[in-house]
Motif scaffolding. Structure first.
Motif, PDB file in Angstrom:
ATOM      1  N   GLY A  20       0.824  -1.201   0.000  1.00 33.14           N
ATOM      2  CA  GLY A  20       0.000   0.000   0.000  1.00 33.14           C
ATOM      3  C   GLY A  20       0.861   1.256   0.000  1.00 33.14           C
ATOM      4  N   PHE A  21       0.204   2.353  -0.301  1.00 32.22           N
ATOM      5  CA  PHE A  21       0.923   3.628  -0.456  1.00 32.22           C
ATOM      6  C   PHE A  21       1.549   4.101   0.849  1.00 32.22           C
ATOM      7  CE2 PHE A  21       0.808   8.344  -0.509  1.00 32.22           C
ATOM      8  CZ  PHE A  21       1.689   8.563  -1.549  1.00 32.22           C
ATOM      9  N   LYS A  22       0.761   4.108   1.881  1.00 31.73           N
ATOM     10  CA  LYS A  22       1.231   4.635   3.169  1.00 31.73           C
ATOM     11  C   LYS A  22       2.381   3.822   3.737  1.00 31.73           C
ATOM     12  CE  LYS A  22      -2.757   7.010   5.203  1.00 31.73           C
ATOM     13  NZ  LYS A  22      -3.897   6.817   6.118  1.00 31.73           N
ATOM     14  N   LYS A  23       2.240   2.513   3.685  1.00 30.58           N
ATOM     15  CA  LYS A  23       3.217   1.631   4.311  1.00 30.58           C
ATOM     16  C   LYS A  23       4.524   1.521   3.525  1.00 30.58           C
ATOM     17  CE  LYS A  23       0.870  -0.084   7.934  1.00 30.58           C
ATOM     18  NZ  LYS A  23       1.348   0.062   9.320  1.00 30.58           N
ATOM     19  N   THR A  24       4.505   2.046   2.314  1.00 27.76           N
ATOM     20  CA  THR A  24       5.730   2.021   1.522  1.00 27.76           C
ATOM     21  C   THR A  24       6.505   3.310   1.755  1.00 27.76           C
ATOM     22  OG1 THR A  24       4.687   0.667  -0.188  1.00 27.76           O
ATOM     23  CG2 THR A  24       6.666   1.874  -0.802  1.00 27.76           C
ATOM     24  N   THR A  25       7.761   3.175   2.196  1.00 26.52           N
ATOM     25  CA  THR A  25       8.549   4.381   2.479  1.00 26.52           C
ATOM     26  C   THR A  25       9.459   4.719   1.304  1.00 26.52           C
ATOM     27  OG1 THR A  25      10.467   3.262   3.430  1.00 26.52           O
ATOM     28  CG2 THR A  25       8.593   3.665   4.884  1.00 26.52           C
ATOM     29  N   MET A  26       9.809   5.951   1.237  1.00 28.06           N
ATOM     30  CA  MET A  26      10.705   6.415   0.181  1.00 28.06           C
ATOM     31  C   MET A  26      12.054   5.709   0.283  1.00 28.06           C
ATOM     32  SD  MET A  26       9.118   8.464  -1.793  1.00 28.06           S
ATOM     33  CE  MET A  26      10.021   9.776  -2.614  1.00 28.06           C
ATOM     34  N   ASP A  27      12.483   5.428   1.499  1.00 26.94           N
ATOM     35  CA  ASP A  27      13.741   4.707   1.689  1.00 26.94           C
ATOM     36  C   ASP A  27      13.674   3.320   1.059  1.00 26.94           C
ATOM     37  OD1 ASP A  27      15.600   6.382   3.099  1.00 26.94           O
ATOM     38  OD2 ASP A  27      14.196   6.352   4.767  1.00 26.94           O
ATOM     39  N   GLU A  28      12.540   2.644   1.267  1.00 33.17           N
ATOM     40  CA  GLU A  28      12.370   1.306   0.694  1.00 33.17           C
ATOM     41  C   GLU A  28      12.408   1.356  -0.826  1.00 33.17           C
ATOM     42  OE1 GLU A  28       9.570  -1.243   3.703  1.00 33.17           O
ATOM     43  OE2 GLU A  28       8.671   0.515   2.790  1.00 33.17           O
ATOM     44  N   ILE A  29      11.687   2.332  -1.378  1.00 31.11           N
ATOM     45  CA  ILE A  29      11.674   2.472  -2.838  1.00 31.11           C
ATOM     46  C   ILE A  29      13.092   2.710  -3.345  1.00 31.11           C
ATOM     47  CG2 ILE A  29      10.799   3.802  -4.795  1.00 31.11           C
ATOM     48  CD1 ILE A  29       8.362   4.528  -3.089  1.00 31.11           C
ATOM     49  N   ALA A  30      13.787   3.611  -2.664  1.00 31.51           N
ATOM     50  CA  ALA A  30      15.153   3.948  -3.077  1.00 31.51           C
ATOM     51  C   ALA A  30      16.045   2.711  -3.038  1.00 31.51           C
ATOM     52  CB  ALA A  30      15.708   5.036  -2.170  1.00 31.51           C
ATOM     53  N   THR A  31      15.956   1.955  -1.943  1.00 33.61           N
ATOM     54  CA  THR A  31      16.771   0.747  -1.808  1.00 33.61           C
ATOM     55  C   THR A  31      16.473  -0.219  -2.938  1.00 33.61           C
ATOM     56  OG1 THR A  31      16.773   1.006   0.580  1.00 33.61           O
ATOM     57  CG2 THR A  31      17.381  -1.160  -0.283  1.00 33.61           C
ATOM     58  N   LYS A  32      15.149  -0.445  -3.154  1.00 36.07           N
ATOM     59  CA  LYS A  32      14.743  -1.391  -4.195  1.00 36.07           C
ATOM     60  C   LYS A  32      15.179  -0.908  -5.579  1.00 36.07           C
ATOM     61  CE  LYS A  32      11.263  -4.603  -5.469  1.00 36.07           C
ATOM     62  NZ  LYS A  32      10.631  -5.657  -4.692  1.00 36.07           N
ATOM     63  N   ALA A  33      15.162   0.383  -5.777  1.00 36.90           N
ATOM     64  CA  ALA A  33      15.536   0.939  -7.084  1.00 36.90           C
ATOM     65  C   ALA A  33      17.053   1.131  -7.184  1.00 36.90           C
ATOM     66  CB  ALA A  33      14.812   2.257  -7.321  1.00 36.90           C
ATOM     67  N   ARG A  34      17.743   0.742  -6.144  1.00 39.38           N
ATOM     68  CA  ARG A  34      19.207   0.838  -6.088  1.00 39.38           C
ATOM     69  C   ARG A  34      19.710   2.265  -6.364  1.00 39.38           C
ATOM     70  NH1 ARG A  34      18.345  -2.814  -9.680  1.00 39.38           N
ATOM     71  NH2 ARG A  34      19.694  -1.805 -11.215  1.00 39.38           N
ATOM     72  N   MET A  35      19.232   3.175  -5.533  1.00 41.30           N
ATOM     73  CA  MET A  35      19.741   4.556  -5.641  1.00 41.30           C
ATOM     74  C   MET A  35      19.476   5.279  -4.320  1.00 41.30           C
ATOM     75  SD  MET A  35      16.809   6.292  -8.043  1.00 41.30           S
ATOM     76  CE  MET A  35      16.896   5.026  -9.301  1.00 41.30           C
ATOM     77  N   GLY A  36      20.129   6.404  -4.167  1.00 38.35           N
ATOM     78  CA  GLY A  36      19.913   7.197  -2.970  1.00 38.35           C
ATOM     79  C   GLY A  36      18.520   7.799  -2.981  1.00 38.35           C
ATOM     80  N   LYS A  37      17.988   8.034  -1.779  1.00 35.29           N
ATOM     81  CA  LYS A  37      16.627   8.555  -1.678  1.00 35.29           C
ATOM     82  C   LYS A  37      16.491   9.894  -2.391  1.00 35.29           C
ATOM     83  CE  LYS A  37      15.147   9.981   2.267  1.00 35.29           C
ATOM     84  NZ  LYS A  37      14.437  10.262   3.535  1.00 35.29           N
ATOM     85  N   SER A  38      17.433  10.777  -2.140  1.00 38.99           N
ATOM     86  CA  SER A  38      17.267  12.136  -2.703  1.00 38.99           C
ATOM     87  C   SER A  38      17.404  12.150  -4.217  1.00 38.99           C
ATOM     88  CB  SER A  38      18.232  13.112  -2.053  1.00 38.99           C
ATOM     89  OG  SER A  38      19.473  12.520  -1.828  1.00 38.99           O
ATOM     90  N   THR A  39      18.001  11.110  -4.761  1.00 36.54           N
ATOM     91  CA  THR A  39      18.055  11.023  -6.221  1.00 36.54           C
ATOM     92  C   THR A  39      16.646  11.001  -6.803  1.00 36.54           C
ATOM     93  OG1 THR A  39      20.071   9.708  -6.048  1.00 36.54           O
ATOM     94  CG2 THR A  39      18.918   9.670  -8.151  1.00 36.54           C
ATOM     95  N   MET A  40      15.754  10.313  -6.088  1.00 36.53           N
ATOM     96  CA  MET A  40      14.382  10.200  -6.584  1.00 36.53           C
ATOM     97  C   MET A  40      13.701  11.565  -6.671  1.00 36.53           C
ATOM     98  SD  MET A  40      13.008   6.661  -4.931  1.00 36.53           S
ATOM     99  CE  MET A  40      12.924   7.255  -3.257  1.00 36.53           C
ATOM    100  N   TYR A  41      14.157  12.457  -5.792  1.00 33.85           N
ATOM    101  CA  TYR A  41      13.542  13.790  -5.801  1.00 33.85           C
ATOM    102  C   TYR A  41      14.029  14.627  -6.984  1.00 33.85           C
ATOM    103  CZ  TYR A  41      11.299  12.878  -1.389  1.00 33.85           C
ATOM    104  OH  TYR A  41      10.483  12.365  -0.431  1.00 33.85           O
ATOM    105  N   TYR A  42      15.007  14.118  -7.659  1.00 36.51           N
ATOM    106  CA  TYR A  42      15.414  14.779  -8.898  1.00 36.51           C
ATOM    107  C   TYR A  42      14.424  14.435 -10.012  1.00 36.51           C
ATOM    108  CZ  TYR A  42      18.211  16.225 -12.867  1.00 36.51           C
ATOM    109  OH  TYR A  42      18.650  16.826 -14.018  1.00 36.51           O
ATOM    110  N   TYR A  43      13.849  13.231  -9.921  1.00 35.69           N
ATOM    111  CA  TYR A  43      12.936  12.773 -10.979  1.00 35.69           C
ATOM    112  C   TYR A  43      11.460  12.993 -10.655  1.00 35.69           C
ATOM    113  CZ  TYR A  43      17.128  10.603 -12.798  1.00 35.69           C
ATOM    114  OH  TYR A  43      18.375  10.400 -13.294  1.00 35.69           O
ATOM    115  N   PHE A  44      11.162  13.010  -9.354  1.00 36.78           N
ATOM    116  CA  PHE A  44       9.760  13.223  -8.958  1.00 36.78           C
ATOM    117  C   PHE A  44       9.672  14.284  -7.869  1.00 36.78           C
ATOM    118  CE2 PHE A  44       9.866   8.909 -10.628  1.00 36.78           C
ATOM    119  CZ  PHE A  44       8.760   8.903 -11.477  1.00 36.78           C
TER     120      PHE A  44
END
Lengths: 190, 190
Positions: A20-44
């Motif tokens: 679910g949306f709430k239970k998924t953290t940005m850190d988890e997404i970043a880890t799974k996507a193999r990149m730093g969390k703040s990198t994602m904020y460059y794209y979204f």
DNA sequence: TTTCGACTATAATACGGAATTAGTCTAAAT
DNA sequence: ATTTAGACTAATTCCGTATTATAGTCGAAA
């Protein structure tokens, strides 16, 4: 880099589908996507933006499937039948996919409402065109198109509701029977 | 003493309608009914029992209204039309009355499920009888009655759903238009 | 038989400190 | 210039606990 964006989307999609949306953290997404969390904020812009993109993609696929379905069929009747059938089947699939979100829908995510609105317009336009075509080809009796479209969408709502507790097969059968009744009615013919 | 039971029901009904089941305390009901709290336990097993009785009474009234509606009408078509019309109107009234409960429905109150089941059977039986009567009188084409009944109830579900966001007047119009389409269909007649 | 106030066990609530988490920022790497 | 990341922050969630509220019981009295 579009490949990075893709990786984020794929990772987020899997995690959100599972937790679910709430239970998924940005850190988890970043880890799974193999990149730093703040990198994602460059794209979204933010977390919601990622989810909005996922929903948008799914919604596009759904629209495409529906357009395909009515292109394959020939008569307006068949097109309507195939539209409803495809709509029910794929929506069940989608809702099954998003089942973990059902609860969170309650918390008003603006873009869910937005997608709903968009789909409503899409559906209305398709059905209106098909009914009008049917009338022109003298297949449907002249009638208030808006009313007929409205009744079909209401019937679809009913089908949708009953689909919660139903297997795919019954859902398809019900869809056909419903459309059949809307086409032919139940009164005896003169 | 039946008068005491009545006082409890009346008090509970008002409070529950205003605040919902959870937010209404037994102390409040007792105070409003002008009696000690434990007195109520002489008349009712527990809090749920009081609510179950309230629901049962409302449900009886609802069934009665529906029976009246189909007795007043003449033809099977008219009876079905009046049945659906009455059902939608009074259910909207009831759901308006119980609006504070909508949220609490989620918490599975067994008797809600029970009442729902009972009503489902009631509705099925009424509609089956009316469709069968229509077929016998050569008003409806011979058909699978169960299927037709099922499609009507599904259509009603759709109407119910759209009724959440609708005024009474539109609801009545939609009900009529829906039943009309189910009777006549939209295809041209030979 | 009917009523009630006092009582109890349990469930809801409030609260404060600890831990998470969405999003930012700076600086380094490319 | 573009891209990445780790440290940082402000806000939110979580969690254990103390407190209160509440459903339901009981024994006694009317």
């Amino acid at each position: 880099m579009d490949e990075k964006k893709e990786r984020i989307i794929v990772a987020a999609k899997e995690l959100i589908a599972q937790f679910g949306f709430k239970k998924t953290t940005m850190d988890e997404i970043a880890t799974k996507a193999r990149m730093g969390k703040s990198t994602m904020y460059y794209y979204f812009k933010n977390k919601e933006d990622i989810f909005a993109e996922i929903v948008r993609i799914d919604s596009d696929i759904f629209h495409q499937k529906l357009n395909e379905a009515i292109q394959v069929a020939n008569s307006p009747q068949d097109k309507i039948m195939q539209y409803v059938r495809t709509r029910m089947l794929h929506l069940k699939e989608l809702s099954n996919y998003y089942k973990t979100l059902t609860h969170e829908y309650l918390d008003h995510y603006f873009f869910i409402e937005q997608v709903r609105e968009e789909f409503y317009n899409f559906e209305n336009s398709i059905l209106s065109d098909l009914i009008n075509a049917g009338i022109e080809q003298k297949l449907f009796a002249p009638c208030d198109v808006d009313v007929v479209v409205r009744m079909i969408t209401i019937a679809i709502k009913g089908l949708e509701y009953s689909s919660f507790t139903q297997k795919e097969q019954d859902l398809e059968r019900d869809s056909k029977q419903m459309i059949d009744i809307i086409f032919k009615g139940i009164e005896v013919r003169a």
